[in-house]
Scaffold this motif. Structure first.
Motif, mmCIF file in Angstrom:
data_model
loop_
_atom_site.group_PDB
_atom_site.id
_atom_site.type_symbol
_atom_site.label_atom_id
_atom_site.label_comp_id
_atom_site.label_asym_id
_atom_site.label_seq_id
_atom_site.Cartn_x
_atom_site.Cartn_y
_atom_site.Cartn_z
ATOM 1 N N GLN A 1 0.831 -1.210 0.000
ATOM 2 C CA GLN A 1 0.000 0.000 0.000
ATOM 3 C C GLN A 1 0.864 1.258 0.000
ATOM 4 O O GLN A 1 0.546 2.245 -0.656
ATOM 5 N N LEU A 2 1.978 1.220 0.728
ATOM 6 C CA LEU A 2 2.885 2.361 0.742
ATOM 7 C C LEU A 2 3.522 2.576 -0.637
ATOM 8 O O LEU A 2 3.696 3.705 -1.085
ATOM 9 N N ASP A 3 3.885 1.494 -1.288
ATOM 10 C CA ASP A 3 4.511 1.604 -2.605
ATOM 11 C C ASP A 3 3.525 2.133 -3.639
ATOM 12 O O ASP A 3 3.896 2.863 -4.562
ATOM 13 N N GLU A 4 2.260 1.771 -3.481
ATOM 14 C CA GLU A 4 1.227 2.259 -4.397
ATOM 15 C C GLU A 4 0.866 3.708 -4.092
ATOM 16 O O GLU A 4 0.573 4.495 -4.992
ATOM 17 N N GLY A 5 0.887 4.071 -2.812
ATOM 18 C CA GLY A 5 0.547 5.424 -2.398
ATOM 19 C C GLY A 5 -0.949 5.599 -2.206
ATOM 20 O O GLY A 5 -1.761 4.747 -2.579
ATOM 21 N N GLY A 6 -1.315 6.708 -1.583
ATOM 22 C CA GLY A 6 -2.726 7.017 -1.401
ATOM 23 C C GLY A 6 -3.397 6.259 -0.282
ATOM 24 O O GLY A 6 -4.629 6.206 -0.224
ATOM 25 N N ALA A 7 -2.626 5.696 0.635
ATOM 26 C CA ALA A 7 -3.197 4.929 1.739
ATOM 27 C C ALA A 7 -3.172 5.740 3.031
ATOM 28 O O ALA A 7 -2.309 6.601 3.242
ATOM 29 N N PHE A 8 -4.121 5.459 3.880
ATOM 30 C CA PHE A 8 -4.157 6.000 5.239
ATOM 31 C C PHE A 8 -4.068 4.798 6.166
ATOM 32 O O PHE A 8 -4.936 3.929 6.164
ATOM 33 N N ILE A 9 -2.986 4.730 6.945
ATOM 34 C CA ILE A 9 -2.704 3.567 7.790
ATOM 35 C C ILE A 9 -2.875 3.974 9.245
ATOM 36 O O ILE A 9 -2.334 4.993 9.680
ATOM 37 N N ALA A 10 -3.636 3.193 9.993
ATOM 38 C CA ALA A 10 -3.903 3.500 11.397
ATOM 39 C C ALA A 10 -3.518 2.302 12.257
ATOM 40 O O ALA A 10 -4.116 1.231 12.149
ATOM 41 N N VAL A 11 -2.486 2.488 13.097
ATOM 42 C CA VAL A 11 -2.038 1.431 14.013
ATOM 43 C C VAL A 11 -1.824 2.042 15.386
ATOM 44 O O VAL A 11 -1.649 3.244 15.535
ATOM 45 N N GLY A 12 -1.820 1.198 16.405
ATOM 46 C CA GLY A 12 -1.643 1.665 17.768
ATOM 47 C C GLY A 12 -0.366 2.469 17.943
ATOM 48 O O GLY A 12 0.696 2.096 17.455
ATOM 49 N N ALA A 13 -0.472 3.599 18.664
ATOM 50 C CA ALA A 13 0.650 4.521 18.802
ATOM 51 C C ALA A 13 1.870 3.871 19.428
ATOM 52 O O ALA A 13 3.005 4.231 19.109
ATOM 53 N N LEU A 14 1.675 2.908 20.318
ATOM 54 C CA LEU A 14 2.814 2.276 20.976
ATOM 55 C C LEU A 14 3.561 1.296 20.075
ATOM 56 O O LEU A 14 4.581 0.750 20.476
ATOM 57 N N HIS A 15 3.056 1.076 18.867
ATOM 58 C CA HIS A 15 3.812 0.283 17.888
ATOM 59 C C HIS A 15 4.823 1.138 17.131
ATOM 60 O O HIS A 15 5.632 0.604 16.380
ATOM 61 N N LEU A 16 4.814 2.427 17.325
ATOM 62 C CA LEU A 16 5.591 3.310 16.459
ATOM 63 C C LEU A 16 7.004 3.622 16.933
ATOM 64 O O LEU A 16 7.924 3.639 16.122
ATOM 65 N N PRO A 17 7.254 3.926 18.225
ATOM 66 C CA PRO A 17 8.592 4.409 18.607
ATOM 67 C C PRO A 17 9.598 3.290 18.849
ATOM 68 O O PRO A 17 9.244 2.130 18.987
#
Length: 294
Positions: free
Chosen positions: A258-274
């Motif tokens: 989806q990132l390679d295609e573009g135009g996506a909105f991705i929503a994941v838990g904030a504690l998965h990010l840092p």
């Protein structure tokens, strides 16, 4: 507080499973502050949002810039697509189908405490008997729901209404397996610890919400780590590997198309990010440009 474990928002969309996190706080400072990130590798950008599993108005009301990028996206990517089949599968997975029931697993004293605590959530004793310890623990660690429309579910419904493509980074079976493979002794210990600390949960959630809304991932991670006891580091490490590290790697691999295609909105838990094990750092290692949008 012993072995209390911290939140991985939206792990099971309607349960808010609580998990430990011990990732290193080594993400580059320029991307530690925020709630929305612009992810690019080609021409068209996608956007990654850190979520909190909450129905609080301050959480579910998207700032204008988030609303704009969400409405413009062609695809919504969630940790798990919360359709009827998924809900049914998770509901069935909560039930003990063979082996000792909850009263035998917990013993008289702990089971009595559990019955009393769960009565406040509208679950009678005759239904509780067949529930798995991890499910009961997850319910007790949740604030009592008023609307049931937590942020992730709201995004899902809005995406359906807008006709967006929906993509899940994990299946119901995969998330169920994460919990079903927890040794029963660990499940019981987690449930007992939850009961011991019920009185502190409301303040814990309020503080987590305040930090989340500030967009300070570093502080959010540190607060979560501070809430985690150190008397059983092996248990913490096992859960961290199972719930965070392994899942982050898998989710990054699965969001890449989806990132390679573009135009996506991705929503994941904030504690998965840092952190070094977090999604933001893993995306950078994959060659994506990651910048704070909000």
């Amino acid at each position: 507080m012993r072995t209390i474990i911290k939140m991985s928002w939206a792990l099971l969309a309607w349960l808010l499973i609580v998990v430990p996190v011990a990732a290193e706080l080594a993400t580059a400072p320029d991307i530690e502050q925020g709630r929305l990130w612009r992810i690019t590798k080609g021409e068209q950008a996608s956007y990654l949002m850190g979520t909190m599993h909450s129905e609080h108005a301050d959480v579910v009301t998207l700032p204008l810039i988030m609303r704009t990028h969400f409405d413009s996206a062609q695809t919504l990517v969630l940790e798990m697509v919360m359709d009827r089949q998924t809900i049914t599968q998770v509901a069935e997975a909560q039930i003990i189908t063979r082996g000792p029931l909850l009263p035998e697993l917990l013993g008289k004293s702990l089971y009595t405490r559990t019955v009393e605590a769960m009565s406040g959530y509208g679950l009678p004793e005759h239904a509780l008997r067949n529930m798995k310890p991890w499910f009961v623990m997850s319910v007790l660690m949740m604030p009592k729901s008023k609307t049931g429309l937590f942020l992730d579910l709201q995004l899902y419904y809005e995406a359906l209404a807008q006709g967006k493509q929906l993509v899940g980074l994990e299946t119901a079976q995969e998330q169920i397996a994460v919990f079903d493979t927890i040794p029963l002794a660990d499940q019981v210990a987690m449930l007992e610890d939850t009961l011991d600390n019920l009185g502190e949960m409301e303040n814990y959630f309020a503080t987590m919400r305040e930090i989340y809304l500030s967009g300070d991932l570093d502080k959010l991670e540190q607060y979560s780590n501070d809430m985690m006891a150190s008397d059983d580091p092996e248990l913490v490490q096992r859960f961290n590997q199972r719930f965070i590290v392994d899942r982050n790697v898998k989710m990054v691999e699965r969001m890449m198309p989806q990132l390679d295609e573009g135009g996506a909105f991705i929503a994941v838990g904030a504690l998965h990010l840092p952190g070094d094990s977090g999604i933001l750092r893993l995306l950078q290692e994959k060659g994506y440009q990651v910048s704070v949008e909000y």
